[in-house]
Design a protein around this motif. Sequence first.
Motif, PDB file in Angstrom:
ATOM      1  N   SER A  74      32.977   2.112  98.874  1.00  0.00           N
ATOM      2  CA  SER A  74      32.147   1.858  97.705  1.00  0.00           C
ATOM      3  C   SER A  74      30.878   1.182  98.213  1.00  0.00           C
ATOM      4  CB  SER A  74      32.881   0.937  96.731  1.00  0.00           C
ATOM      5  OG  SER A  74      31.981   0.348  95.839  1.00  0.00           O
ATOM      6  N   PHE A  75      29.743   1.756  97.867  1.00  0.00           N
ATOM      7  CA  PHE A  75      28.477   1.186  98.314  1.00  0.00           C
ATOM      8  C   PHE A  75      28.310  -0.232  97.805  1.00  0.00           C
ATOM      9  CE2 PHE A  75      23.851   0.563  98.110  1.00  0.00           C
ATOM     10  CZ  PHE A  75      23.560   0.746  99.451  1.00  0.00           C
ATOM     11  N   LYS A  76      28.746  -0.458  96.567  1.00  0.00           N
ATOM     12  CA  LYS A  76      28.628  -1.795  95.970  1.00  0.00           C
ATOM     13  C   LYS A  76      29.472  -2.811  96.748  1.00  0.00           C
ATOM     14  CE  LYS A  76      28.392  -3.381  91.288  1.00  0.00           C
ATOM     15  NZ  LYS A  76      28.831  -3.167  89.933  1.00  0.00           N
ATOM     16  N   LYS A  77      30.693  -2.401  97.095  1.00  0.00           N
ATOM     17  CA  LYS A  77      31.575  -3.297  97.851  1.00  0.00           C
ATOM     18  C   LYS A  77      31.024  -3.512  99.262  1.00  0.00           C
ATOM     19  CE  LYS A  77      36.456  -4.117  98.488  1.00  0.00           C
ATOM     20  NZ  LYS A  77      37.801  -3.606  98.310  1.00  0.00           N
ATOM     21  N   PHE A  78      30.488  -2.449  99.858  1.00  0.00           N
ATOM     22  CA  PHE A  78      29.891  -2.549 101.182  1.00  0.00           C
ATOM     23  C   PHE A  78      28.733  -3.547 101.178  1.00  0.00           C
ATOM     24  CE2 PHE A  78      26.527  -1.095 104.089  1.00  0.00           C
ATOM     25  CZ  PHE A  78      27.184  -1.291 105.300  1.00  0.00           C
ATOM     26  N   MET A  79      27.886  -3.463 100.157  1.00  0.00           N
ATOM     27  CA  MET A  79      26.760  -4.378 100.047  1.00  0.00           C
ATOM     28  C   MET A  79      27.239  -5.814  99.806  1.00  0.00           C
ATOM     29  SD  MET A  79      24.197  -2.684 100.813  1.00  0.00           S
ATOM     30  CE  MET A  79      22.912  -3.837 100.454  1.00  0.00           C
ATOM     31  N   ALA A  83      26.333  -8.826 102.273  1.00  0.00           N
ATOM     32  CA  ALA A  83      25.683 -10.033 101.755  1.00  0.00           C
ATOM     33  C   ALA A  83      26.509 -11.276 102.077  1.00  0.00           C
ATOM     34  CB  ALA A  83      25.479  -9.913 100.250  1.00  0.00           C
ATOM     35  N   PHE A  84      27.828 -11.158 101.921  1.00  0.00           N
ATOM     36  CA  PHE A  84      28.698 -12.304 102.201  1.00  0.00           C
ATOM     37  C   PHE A  84      28.580 -12.725 103.663  1.00  0.00           C
ATOM     38  CE2 PHE A  84      32.701 -13.662 104.112  1.00  0.00           C
ATOM     39  CZ  PHE A  84      32.803 -14.906 103.531  1.00  0.00           C
ATOM     40  N   TYR A  85      28.738 -11.775 104.590  1.00  0.00           N
ATOM     41  CA  TYR A  85      28.724 -12.138 106.002  1.00  0.00           C
ATOM     42  C   TYR A  85      27.342 -12.616 106.450  1.00  0.00           C
ATOM     43  CZ  TYR A  85      33.496 -10.791 106.782  1.00  0.00           C
ATOM     44  OH  TYR A  85      34.867 -10.739 106.745  1.00  0.00           O
ATOM     45  N   SER A  86      26.295 -12.098 105.864  1.00  0.00           N
ATOM     46  CA  SER A  86      24.952 -12.587 106.197  1.00  0.00           C
ATOM     47  C   SER A  86      24.785 -14.035 105.743  1.00  0.00           C
ATOM     48  CB  SER A  86      23.894 -11.720 105.523  1.00  0.00           C
ATOM     49  OG  SER A  86      23.946 -10.417 106.020  1.00  0.00           O
ATOM     50  N   ALA A  87      25.153 -14.288 104.490  1.00  0.00           N
ATOM     51  CA  ALA A  87      25.004 -15.646 103.960  1.00  0.00           C
ATOM     52  C   ALA A  87      25.941 -16.622 104.663  1.00  0.00           C
ATOM     53  CB  ALA A  87      25.268 -15.656 102.457  1.00  0.00           C
ATOM     54  N   ALA A  88      27.194 -16.211 104.874  1.00  0.00           N
ATOM     55  CA  ALA A  88      28.166 -17.107 105.516  1.00  0.00           C
ATOM     56  C   ALA A  88      27.779 -17.376 106.963  1.00  0.00           C
ATOM     57  CB  ALA A  88      29.563 -16.508 105.443  1.00  0.00           C
ATOM     58  N   GLY A  89      27.305 -16.346 107.664  1.00  0.00           N
ATOM     59  CA  GLY A  89      26.914 -16.531 109.058  1.00  0.00           C
ATOM     60  C   GLY A  89      25.713 -17.435 109.202  1.00  0.00           C
ATOM     61  N   LEU A  90      24.704 -17.190 108.367  1.00  0.00           N
ATOM     62  CA  LEU A  90      23.487 -17.995 108.445  1.00  0.00           C
ATOM     63  C   LEU A  90      23.741 -19.443 108.036  1.00  0.00           C
ATOM     64  CD1 LEU A  90      20.499 -17.862 109.120  1.00  0.00           C
ATOM     65  CD2 LEU A  90      20.049 -17.296 106.744  1.00  0.00           C
ATOM     66  N   SER A  91      24.440 -19.621 106.924  1.00  0.00           N
ATOM     67  CA  SER A  91      24.700 -20.997 106.491  1.00  0.00           C
ATOM     68  C   SER A  91      25.690 -21.684 107.425  1.00  0.00           C
ATOM     69  CB  SER A  91      25.227 -21.013 105.052  1.00  0.00           C
ATOM     70  OG  SER A  91      26.507 -20.419 104.980  1.00  0.00           O
ATOM     71  N   GLY A  92      26.637 -20.926 107.963  1.00  0.00           N
ATOM     72  CA  GLY A  92      27.620 -21.504 108.875  1.00  0.00           C
ATOM     73  C   GLY A  92      27.020 -21.989 110.175  1.00  0.00           C
ATOM     74  N   MET A  93      25.882 -21.393 110.574  1.00  0.00           N
ATOM     75  CA  MET A  93      25.220 -21.837 111.809  1.00  0.00           C
ATOM     76  C   MET A  93      24.677 -23.252 111.674  1.00  0.00           C
ATOM     77  SD  MET A  93      23.232 -18.381 113.157  1.00  0.00           S
ATOM     78  CE  MET A  93      21.696 -19.183 112.981  1.00  0.00           C
ATOM     79  N   PHE A  94      24.416 -23.670 110.441  1.00  0.00           N
ATOM     80  CA  PHE A  94      23.849 -25.000 110.231  1.00  0.00           C
ATOM     81  C   PHE A  94      24.852 -25.955 109.604  1.00  0.00           C
ATOM     82  CE2 PHE A  94      20.310 -21.990 110.029  1.00  0.00           C
ATOM     83  CZ  PHE A  94      19.545 -22.459 111.084  1.00  0.00           C
ATOM     84  N   SER A 186      38.396 -12.545  98.251  1.00  0.00           N
ATOM     85  CA  SER A 186      38.170 -11.765  97.042  1.00  0.00           C
ATOM     86  C   SER A 186      37.397 -10.471  97.326  1.00  0.00           C
ATOM     87  CB  SER A 186      37.453 -12.593  95.989  1.00  0.00           C
ATOM     88  OG  SER A 186      36.118 -12.810  96.343  1.00  0.00           O
ATOM     89  N   ILE A 187      36.493 -10.461  98.292  1.00  0.00           N
ATOM     90  CA  ILE A 187      35.757  -9.224  98.575  1.00  0.00           C
ATOM     91  C   ILE A 187      36.498  -8.333  99.561  1.00  0.00           C
ATOM     92  CG2 ILE A 187      33.531 -10.194  98.016  1.00  0.00           C
ATOM     93  CD1 ILE A 187      32.922 -10.234 101.012  1.00  0.00           C
ATOM     94  N   SER A 188      37.429  -8.896 100.323  1.00  0.00           N
ATOM     95  CA  SER A 188      38.171  -8.100 101.304  1.00  0.00           C
ATOM     96  C   SER A 188      39.371  -7.388 100.669  1.00  0.00           C
ATOM     97  CB  SER A 188      38.669  -8.985 102.439  1.00  0.00           C
ATOM     98  OG  SER A 188      37.583  -9.503 103.152  1.00  0.00           O
ATOM     99  N   ALA A 189      39.752  -7.817  99.492  1.00  0.00           N
ATOM    100  CA  ALA A 189      40.940  -7.232  98.858  1.00  0.00           C
ATOM    101  C   ALA A 189      40.739  -5.780  98.502  1.00  0.00           C
ATOM    102  CB  ALA A 189      41.290  -8.014  97.595  1.00  0.00           C
TER     103      ALA A 189
END
Length: 189
Positions: A74-79, A83-94, A186-189
């Motif tokens: 699903s394109f929506k789920k893919f996006m 978005a989750f991994y981008s936000a989590a990765g960036l915020s997690g770096m700090f 919740s998004i991986s389910a």
Amino acid sequence: MDKVLECYLQETRKYLKRIPEPGRTDIIKEIESEIYELQNAGRTPGEITNRLGNPKDLAKAYITGLLEEEKGFSFKKFMAVCAFYSAAGLSGMFIIPILGIIAPVFIAMGAVIPVLAFIKMADYIFNIGIPYMENVKVVLNGAEEANPVAGFLIAVVIGILLYLTGKGAWKLLVLYCKKTANIKRSISA
């Protein structure tokens, strides 16, 4: 329908805004149907809302259920995953390194500072002559050194503040990790 139940539906609808309109309408109709069944069974509005639970949790359950029903690509789920991994990765770096360093250091310093100030005060009062105690100082206004007794009281206050700040940073770190894990689940389910 009772005003309490109407407000309950409105609040639930607000939490379902992430779902496209046709699906949202179906969910609200399903909840309304449940409400009417419970009313016909003689339940009061308070009993009905207690049975259905918090509107936010009810909406979250429906959203999670819809995500679990989506199989395949699903394109929506893919996006959402991107978005989750981008936000989590960036915020997690700090967030993780900063809070991970601040929490234990502030907690430790909250304990060490008053202990050193107490030893300095004991050395001052009893004239013990503990080596290197002349290097332990509580400085006021950047120039004058506080009396060791007053320094101890100041150090206790500073120690409490540092300890509480460290505990707060630790709680924020744990909360960040839990929230990130819940969103991932919740998004991986």
